[in-house]
Scaffold this active site. Structure first.
Site, PDB file in Angstrom:
ATOM      1  N   SER A 260     -44.639  -0.953 -41.849  1.00 24.89           N
ATOM      2  CA  SER A 260     -44.518  -0.663 -40.425  1.00 24.89           C
ATOM      3  C   SER A 260     -43.051  -0.470 -40.067  1.00 24.89           C
ATOM      4  O   SER A 260     -42.238  -1.383 -40.230  1.00 24.89           O
ATOM      5  CB  SER A 260     -45.095  -1.820 -39.609  1.00 24.89           C
TER       6      SER A 260
ATOM      7  N   HIS B 164     -46.491   3.178 -41.679  1.00 28.04           N
ATOM      8  CA  HIS B 164     -47.309   2.813 -40.511  1.00 28.04           C
ATOM      9  C   HIS B 164     -46.426   2.959 -39.267  1.00 28.04           C
ATOM     10  O   HIS B 164     -45.374   2.342 -39.166  1.00 28.04           O
ATOM     11  CB  HIS B 164     -47.780   1.370 -40.689  1.00 28.04           C
TER      12      HIS B 164
ATOM     13  N   ASP C 165     -46.150   2.540 -35.291  1.00 24.77           N
ATOM     14  CA  ASP C 165     -46.729   1.845 -34.146  1.00 24.77           C
ATOM     15  C   ASP C 165     -46.334   2.530 -32.846  1.00 24.77           C
ATOM     16  O   ASP C 165     -45.179   2.497 -32.446  1.00 24.77           O
ATOM     17  CB  ASP C 165     -46.250   0.390 -34.130  1.00 24.77           C
TER      18      ASP C 165
ATOM     19  N   MET D 159     -46.672   2.616 -28.870  1.00 27.85           N
ATOM     20  CA  MET D 159     -47.032   1.743 -27.737  1.00 27.85           C
ATOM     21  C   MET D 159     -46.588   2.395 -26.437  1.00 27.85           C
ATOM     22  O   MET D 159     -45.511   2.990 -26.373  1.00 27.85           O
ATOM     23  CB  MET D 159     -46.332   0.391 -27.890  1.00 27.85           C
TER      24      MET D 159
ATOM     25  N   HIS E 245     -50.693   4.317 -35.571  1.00 30.76           N
ATOM     26  CA  HIS E 245     -51.458   3.278 -34.862  1.00 30.76           C
ATOM     27  C   HIS E 245     -51.198   3.424 -33.367  1.00 30.76           C
ATOM     28  O   HIS E 245     -50.145   3.045 -32.878  1.00 30.76           O
ATOM     29  CB  HIS E 245     -50.998   1.907 -35.404  1.00 30.76           C
TER      30      HIS E 245
ATOM     31  N   MET F 108     -51.437   2.327 -29.937  1.00 32.78           N
ATOM     32  CA  MET F 108     -51.722   1.216 -29.020  1.00 32.78           C
ATOM     33  C   MET F 108     -51.451   1.735 -27.612  1.00 32.78           C
ATOM     34  O   MET F 108     -50.486   1.348 -26.950  1.00 32.78           O
ATOM     35  CB  MET F 108     -50.830   0.010 -29.367  1.00 32.78           C
TER      36      MET F 108
ATOM     37  N   MET G 233     -56.748  -6.122 -36.269  1.00 34.82           N
ATOM     38  CA  MET G 233     -55.466  -6.701 -35.855  1.00 34.82           C
ATOM     39  C   MET G 233     -55.480  -8.196 -36.156  1.00 34.82           C
ATOM     40  O   MET G 233     -56.383  -8.917 -35.739  1.00 34.82           O
ATOM     41  CB  MET G 233     -55.225  -6.486 -34.356  1.00 34.82           C
TER      42      MET G 233
ATOM     43  N   ASP H 183     -53.374  -5.723 -40.045  1.00 31.30           N
ATOM     44  CA  ASP H 183     -52.053  -5.478 -39.454  1.00 31.30           C
ATOM     45  C   ASP H 183     -51.599  -6.673 -38.631  1.00 31.30           C
ATOM     46  O   ASP H 183     -52.245  -7.042 -37.645  1.00 31.30           O
ATOM     47  CB  ASP H 183     -52.169  -4.224 -38.567  1.00 31.30           C
TER      48      ASP H 183
HETATM   49  C1  DX5 Z   1     -48.068  -5.063 -33.948  1.00 29.29           C
HETATM   50  C2  DX5 Z   1     -48.006  -3.842 -34.806  1.00 29.29           C
HETATM   51  C3  DX5 Z   1     -47.787  -4.153 -36.267  1.00 29.29           C
HETATM   52  C4  DX5 Z   1     -46.503  -4.871 -36.555  1.00 29.29           C
HETATM   53  C5  DX5 Z   1     -46.550  -5.469 -37.925  1.00 29.29           C
HETATM   54  O1  DX5 Z   1     -48.403  -4.677 -32.655  1.00 29.29           O
HETATM   55  O2  DX5 Z   1     -49.204  -3.117 -34.725  1.00 29.29           O
HETATM   56  O3  DX5 Z   1     -47.906  -2.985 -37.041  1.00 29.29           O
HETATM   57  O4  DX5 Z   1     -45.396  -4.030 -36.456  1.00 29.29           O
HETATM   58  O5  DX5 Z   1     -45.389  -6.193 -38.123  1.00 29.29           O
HETATM   59  P1  DX5 Z   1     -45.350  -7.579 -38.905  1.00 29.29           P
HETATM   60  O6  DX5 Z   1     -45.758  -7.287 -40.331  1.00 29.29           O
HETATM   61  O7  DX5 Z   1     -43.943  -8.002 -38.766  1.00 29.29           O
HETATM   62  O8  DX5 Z   1     -46.327  -8.502 -38.217  1.00 29.29           O
HETATM   63 ZN    ZN Z   2     -49.607  -1.497 -36.219  1.00 30.92          ZN
END
Ligand code: DX5
Ligand code: ZN
Length: 219
Positions: free
Chosen positions: A12, A37, A39, A41, A70, A72, A141, A179
């Site tokens: 990530s 990955h 993320d 948001m 991903h 979100m 999650m 994740d």
């Molecule tokens: C959280 C994200 C994850 C996060 C994982 O909202 O979806 O992908 O970045 O990071 P670690 O491995 O540090 O929990």
């Molecule tokens: Zn994620």
């Protein structure tokens, strides 16, 4: 979708140094990660704002690694196309959204991208049971989405086991991704429960030997 036997490691980039994304991604590539990955948001679905399609498009030029996006975000139906055009290989949306999920899955598939559906810690497997025959991946999650570096929630393990049972029993072509809070210990537990893809941010990026960290996650 993928070789089911081998465990996939997705790093990530939320844990990367955003002023050094190019070198951080090349470091991940050298460390042997399988996927990147990303993320996304929107400050609405989760209390944080991160990466948009323009960044994905720029990163697409510097690596051939598989982009696992991903989303979100509250309205993936409005934005998934921009991520697909930017070079996404897999687009995962959250099951907690309001839009017609069967339609969203169908549309993403038609674009040629792989599609995944994700469940937050408070969402049960029964909420997505009917979608399993249609998705390439289900993302469990193991932290409340929004931030990297949180602790793994062990009470999510039963959901991985439940999904593994349903998928195997029905021979669905769907893999399981986990994740949040993945490290050497929690990776083992998730693999044993039936996970195929491990997302890891903090554990890999905080390590002074990323190759070793990546290798330590898989058997
Ligand atoms: C959280 C994200 C994850 C996060 C994982 O909202 O979806 O992908 O970045 O990071 P670690 O491995 O540090 O929990
Ligand atoms: Zn994620």
């Amino acid at each position: 979708m993928m070789n089911m036997k081998r465990i996939i490691v997705a790093s990530s980039i939320l844990s990367a140094d955003f002023a050094q994304l190019v070198s951080d991604i090349s470091m991940m590539e050298k460390a042997g990660v399988d996927w990147i990955h990303i993320d996304v948001m929107d400050g609405h679905f989760v209390p944080n704002i991160t990466i948009g399609p323009v960044v994905v498009e720029a990163l697409r030029k510097i690596t051939n690694l598989f982009f696992d996006i991903h989303l979100m975000i509250t309205n993936p139906e409005k934005y998934w196309g921009n991520f697909q055009k930017a070079g996404a290989n897999l687009i995962t949306f959250h099951s907690e959204i309001q839009y017609d999920k069967r339609k969203l899955i169908e549309n993403i598939k038609l674009s040629g991208a792989k599609v995944g559906v994700s469940i937050k810690p408070k969402t049960s497997v029964s909420e997505i049971r009917d979608l399993l025959p249609y998705v390439d991946l289900v993302l469990v999650m193991t932290v409340e989405p929004g931030f990297s570096g949180q602790s793994f929630m062990s009470d999510m393990i039963h959901k991985i086991k439940e999904l593994r049972k349903i998928i195997d029993k029905n021979t669905y072509n769907c893999i399981i991704e986990v994740d949040g809070g993945i490290n050497v210990q929690t990776a083992k537990i998730c693999i044993k429960a039936g996970a195929n893809v491990l997302v890891s941010g903090n554990y890999i990026f905080a390590s002074n030997n990323p190759s070793k960290a990546v290798r330590s996650l898989t058997p």
